[in-house]
Design a protein around this motif. Structure first.
Motif, mmCIF file in Angstrom:
data_model
loop_
_atom_site.group_PDB
_atom_site.id
_atom_site.type_symbol
_atom_site.label_atom_id
_atom_site.label_comp_id
_atom_site.label_asym_id
_atom_site.label_seq_id
_atom_site.Cartn_x
_atom_site.Cartn_y
_atom_site.Cartn_z
ATOM 1 N N LYS A 56 0.811 -1.215 0.000
ATOM 2 C CA LYS A 56 0.000 0.000 0.000
ATOM 3 C C LYS A 56 0.850 1.274 0.000
ATOM 4 O O LYS A 56 0.573 2.203 -0.752
ATOM 5 C CB LYS A 56 -0.911 -0.010 1.233
ATOM 6 N N PHE A 57 1.877 1.294 0.842
ATOM 7 C CA PHE A 57 2.609 2.556 1.007
ATOM 8 C C PHE A 57 3.968 2.589 0.308
ATOM 9 O O PHE A 57 4.464 3.652 -0.026
ATOM 10 C CB PHE A 57 2.806 2.858 2.490
ATOM 11 N N LYS A 131 -4.164 6.843 4.987
ATOM 12 C CA LYS A 131 -4.605 6.474 3.646
ATOM 13 C C LYS A 131 -3.495 6.750 2.644
ATOM 14 O O LYS A 131 -3.528 6.266 1.521
ATOM 15 C CB LYS A 131 -5.828 7.321 3.250
ATOM 16 N N ALA A 132 -2.571 7.591 3.036
ATOM 17 C CA ALA A 132 -1.482 7.923 2.116
ATOM 18 C C ALA A 132 -0.185 8.061 2.910
ATOM 19 O O ALA A 132 -0.220 8.204 4.138
ATOM 20 C CB ALA A 132 -1.799 9.246 1.424
ATOM 21 N N VAL A 133 0.920 8.045 2.164
ATOM 22 C CA VAL A 133 2.217 8.091 2.840
ATOM 23 C C VAL A 133 2.348 9.342 3.713
ATOM 24 O O VAL A 133 2.888 9.290 4.818
ATOM 25 C CB VAL A 133 3.360 8.031 1.810
ATOM 26 N N TRP A 134 1.805 10.499 3.225
ATOM 27 C CA TRP A 134 1.985 11.714 4.022
ATOM 28 C C TRP A 134 1.357 11.563 5.409
ATOM 29 O O TRP A 134 1.854 12.095 6.398
ATOM 30 C CB TRP A 134 1.477 12.961 3.286
#
Ligand code: BGC
Length: 519
Positions: A56-57, A131-134
């Motif tokens: 995912k990441f 939900k996202a890398v950030w």
């Protein structure tokens, strides 16, 4: 010439006081601050070895690992993106521990702990919901801020609360909760990795909310330390508190010494600049070298990357996570040995014994891996006895660390600094620790790829250096009241030249100018 240990005459002080249930409960609650640090150390290695998380990441890392046909085991996991995920937190912790110095000094140890808990809570929630890398990165940074605050304040809090005879044991409660945090994280990873649907990593990361809430609530109910209350002008309250903590009425002598120490610290306008004064040379040296050496034992190679390391030396996925649980368990048990022994056998004995034990194990593990994997990292079939021997010696190594450099790396700095530089010096201790934790986390996989089994010899070399350092330069601090610590340097064969050069220490200056009556 004084003994190498440095301190062979008592200070003559023996403040009355008992190990009251009040102080015990207080210290247990405060020590929980270590849980958040430990949980994080233990959780990242397992999460980064979970395929759904990587997919995912960090898809490129995942693809590299999946597609990698190379048989060189040493370089299998070498990826900077992955290590950055683990290590970024420690940079944030480094920065926040510097801010925490001022908060701890001006507003008390409790507020720093509260900040620590709240920031850590926020980080855990964001990470669990990522939900996202950030989001992962922002979460990691908040966790790091939380750890910086907690590690700066909790050890000081414990050392100030504890009656001096039990200071070692109560302070090591902090390290014990670090190790419990690591173990719990290892166990959770083991089970969460099995969750169908591949979202177990969310539970692993989000689970950090639990230790975060413990320290947040804990910091709200904990009392302030008398030292910190005096530092902020609340003398009457501080005296009442001291009576309550020590369980005796006769706290006059200790109280007066605390006031003297606090007056001395008020004369200091620039605690940071002060640290550079000649008379604080021993303190500054310890604040830098103890955390540096603690990380150069190589312990975090095991703590962060045990699952990866075990995979590298030929274990299956499940067995790797399980072995991490085993080393985590040994870590907790051996810390308890230290709690038992630190105020009996002393700090120096534990440091030297632990160092010798780690050295022997590192050489054996390096030899075992070297013999089987050679320099090209191609092991062929690995017999069962081999795996058992490696895990066994890694466990003996971990136990050596867990009753020496682990707890003492936090205890000794927190007890040697005079109040006038205590917060600032503790921040130096935390930041150096975090900096080298960061470095090791960041470059370990790369070092393994290049130095191969020699990596263990690299750490072994530092263990030799640090043991000599302790032998010659660290005085014994067992059983010495915290505000009387100046004496140990004055009678030390080497440090006496810095603290005995005719310059008054802050405390003496105040004693001359403001003899303390009953306040
Ligand atoms: C160290 C950590 C380490 C832990 C292992 C602590 O004292 O600061 O870096 O991971 O011990 O138990």
């Amino acid at each position: 010439m004084p003994a190498v240990g440095g301190f062979d005459k008592g200070t003559g002080k023996a403040y009355p006081g008992n190990l009251t249930p009040y102080v015990t409960v207080t210290c247990v609650v405060a020590a929980m601050g270590g849980l958040i640090f430990g949980y994080d150390i233990g959780i990242s290695g397992g999460v980064t070895s979970m395929a759904p998380f990587l997919q995912k990441f960090f898809p490129s890392v995942y693809r590299k690992e999946a597609l990698d046909k190379s048989t060189n085991q040493y370089c299998k996991f070498d990826s900077e993106t992955l290590t950055l995920f683990t290590s970024s937190l420690y940079l944030a912790a480094l920065l926040s521990s510097l801010v925490a110095a001022t908060v701890t000094r001006k507003f008390g140890r409790k507020l720093s702990m509260l900040f620590g808990g709240l920031l850590f809570c926020a980080g855990a929630i964001i990470n669990g919901a990522a939900k996202a890398v950030w989001m992962l990165i922002v979460g990691r940074i908040l966790l790091g801020f939380g750890i910086g605050f907690a590690n700066q304040s909790v050890p000081l809090y414990l050392s100030e609360m504890a009656p001096y005879k039990y200071r070692g044991a109560l302070n090591i409660g902090f390290q014990l909760s670090i190790t419990i945090g690591i173990l719990v994280a290892n166990i959770l990873n083991y089970f969460f990795a099995k969750i169908k649907g591949g979202w177990g990593w969310r539970l692993s990361l989000g689970g950090a909310v639990v230790p975060a809430l413990i320290i947040t609530v804990g910091s709200l109910v904990l009392p302030d330390t008398p030292n910190s209350m005096i530092e902020r002008g609340q003398h009457e309250g501080a005296k009442t508190k001291l009576r309550r903590i020590r369980g005796v009425d006769d706290v006059e002598e200790e109280f007066n010494d605390l006031v003297v120490a606090s007056e001395a610290s008020k004369l200091v306008e620039h605690p940071w600049r002060n640290l550079l004064q000649r008379k604080y040379r021993p303190h500054l040296t310890m604040a830098i070298l103890i955390p540096f050496f603690q990380q150069l034992t190589g312990i975090n190679v095991i703590m962060f990357y045990a699952p990866v390391l075990f995979k590298t030396i030929g274990f299956a996925d499940d067995a790797s996570l399980m072995s991490a649980v085993i080393t985590g368990g040994v870590n907790v048990l051996a810390t308890i040995v230290s709690i038992y022994g630190v105020d009996k056998w002393g700090r120096r004995f534990l440091f030297l014994e632990g160092g010798t034990q780690m050295l022997i194990c590192q050489v054996i593990v390096a030899t075992c891996i070297g013999v089987k994997f050679g320099v090209d990292g191609e092991p062929g079939a690995l017999p069962k006895w081999y795996a058992i021997v490696v895990v066994l010696f890694i466990c003996v190594y971990v136990s050596g660390f867990a009753w020496s450099w682990g707890p003492l790396g936090w205890l000794v700095p927190s007890e040697i600094f005079p109040l006038e530089i205590r917060s600032a010096a503790q921040s130096v201790n935390v930041s150096v620790n975090m900096f080298f934790t960061f470095i090791i986390a960041q470059i370990f996989l790369n070092m393994l790829c290049h130095m191969k089994f020699g990596l263990f010899l690299f750490f072994a070399f530092f263990v030799v250096v640090m043991s000599f350092f302790i032998y010659f330069f660290l005085p014994e601090t067992k059983g010495i009241p915290i505000e009387e610590m100046a004496e140990v340097w004055k009678s030390h064969w080497f440090w006496s030249r810095y603290v005995n050069d005719g310059s008054y220490s802050g405390v003496e200056l105040v004693k001359e100018n403001y003899p303390v009556k009953n306040v």
